[in-house]
Design an enzyme around this catalytic site. Structure first.
Site, short mmCIF file in Angstrom:
data_model
loop_
_atom_site.label_atom_id
_atom_site.label_comp_id
_atom_site.label_asym_id
_atom_site.label_seq_id
_atom_site.Cartn_x
_atom_site.Cartn_y
_atom_site.Cartn_z
N SER A 66 35.84 29.51 -10.22
CA SER A 66 36.09 28.06 -10.31
C SER A 66 34.97 27.25 -10.97
CB SER A 66 36.35 27.50 -8.92
OG SER A 66 37.65 27.81 -8.55
N LYS A 69 35.76 25.62 -14.12
CA LYS A 69 36.47 24.32 -14.10
C LYS A 69 35.54 23.20 -14.59
CE LYS A 69 39.39 25.74 -10.19
NZ LYS A 69 39.57 25.70 -8.72
N TYR A 190 43.76 29.98 -17.99
CA TYR A 190 42.99 29.60 -16.79
C TYR A 190 42.35 30.83 -16.15
CZ TYR A 190 42.29 28.48 -11.85
OH TYR A 190 41.74 28.35 -10.59
N TYR A 242 35.48 21.59 -2.57
CA TYR A 242 36.83 21.47 -1.98
C TYR A 242 36.81 20.63 -0.70
CZ TYR A 242 36.85 25.50 -5.04
OH TYR A 242 36.65 26.33 -6.09
N VAL A 260 34.85 31.57 -6.25
CA VAL A 260 35.05 32.65 -5.27
C VAL A 260 34.41 33.97 -5.68
CG1 VAL A 260 37.11 31.72 -4.11
CG2 VAL A 260 37.39 33.17 -6.13
#
Ligand code: GLN
Length: 314
Positions: A66, A69, A190, A242, A260
């Protein structure tokens, strides 16, 4: 502070991190990640004066997951402009898990923010319509100053075989006309960007680029605009961890993004970039050791954004 003291603090931080590693778990929903050694831990600091301090496994390669991102958001903001990007993705913390789709289905017609999967798949879909994955890879290599960054094919295949949930999110986005491009190609792009393999050092380098307002320290070249850097850091601080973002911000005050794969990217404004690798994760999917030790590092080096104490390595 003397360089020797920095190293003592880093050694302590490594010990603090190792003390909590056993309470976490490696990500098991991507089978290839379940094979990782949860005891690995590396911390790399790269300061605004060009000094690098590191301890532990800072040269191990792991998938960025992530944290990609953040790079994707930088590239999308620079390519399409903030107006277009934020028309499609919001900037509010969702308070839900990273792979949740409930809030997208029930509470909103756009993903809450670009740090959760629904928002990042939307951003990836925009990029996929404009760039090849090789161009995305080149962008990641440039901002991390490492030409070796490449897709970890084993992790990519493993995630593609088990990404039904991300596909469900992407089809929901398509049904709401948030994404225009092909759903399967968007999810592939992605997943590929998430599978790029990096080191803690790479993340510290990218963190320093953001801490230095988008100007590469080694060349003096501007790679990212000030406006983009400011927006991205704000979103990292409010949404980067998050549903653990608020607590993490209170404890460390450092804009940070987790993946992760075990990575953490942290940006201490005008001071340093920090890269951490530790695949043992807490229940929210954030590096458990990194979250613990960043609280300590933040205090020791006065890195909290609202800490006004002067600090410098002599
Ligand atoms: N590729 C991962 C996924 O979509 C990234 C999630 C993460 O790092 N939190 O599930």
């Amino acid at each position: 502070m003397k360089a020797g003291e920095v190293m003592t603090i880093l050694d302590n931080a490594l010990r603090i991190g190792k003390g909590v590693t056993r309470y976490g778990k490696v990500a098991a929903y991507i089978p290839e990640l379940a094979k990782k050694d949860k005891n690995k831990l590396g911390i790399c600091l790269y300061t605004i004066d060009g000094d690098r301090f590191e301890v532990g496994n800072t040269e191990d390669r792991f998938t960025i997951q992530s944290i990609a991102k953040v790079m994707a958001l930088c590239l999308a903001l620079e390519t399409f402009g903030a107006g277009f990007v934020f028309d499609h993705v919001g900037v509010e913390p969702s308070g839900e898990a990273f792979n949740s789709l409930v809030e997208l289905d029930n509470r909103s017609n756009r993903p809450f923010n670009p740090m959760i999967n629904s928002g990042a798949i939307t951003v990836a879909s925009m990029l996929e319509g404009r760039y090849s994955i090789e161009e995305m890879q080149k962008y990641m290599q440039d901002v991390c100053e490492d030409p070796e960054i490449a897709i970890d094919e084993a992790v990519f295949e493993s995630e593609m075989a088990t990404c039904a949930r991300n596909k469900a999110i992407a089809y929901l986005l398509k049904s709401k006309q948030i994404i225009d491009n092909d759903v399967e190609e968007s999810v592939t792009f992605y997943t590929q960007m998430c599978a790029m393999s990096v080191t803690a050092r790479n993340l510290a380098t990218f963190g320093l680029l953001l801490a230095n307002d988008g100007i590469q320290l080694s060349t003096g070249k501007r790679l990212i605009s000030s406006q983009t850097v400011r927006m991205v850091q704000t979103i990292m601080l409010t949404c980067g961890m998050y549903d653990g973002s608020g607590e993490f911000a209170l404890k460390t005050g450092i804009p940070t993004k987790s993946g992760v794969g075990g990575g953490l990217l942290s940006v201490a404004q005008k001071k340093m970039g920090i890269g951490i690798y530790g695949p043992s994760l807490d229940e929210k999917g954030n590096c458990i050791a990194g979250c613990e030790l960043l609280g300590y590092i933040s205090e020791a080096f006065h890195l909290h954004i609202f800490d006004q104490t002067e600090w410098k390595v002599e």
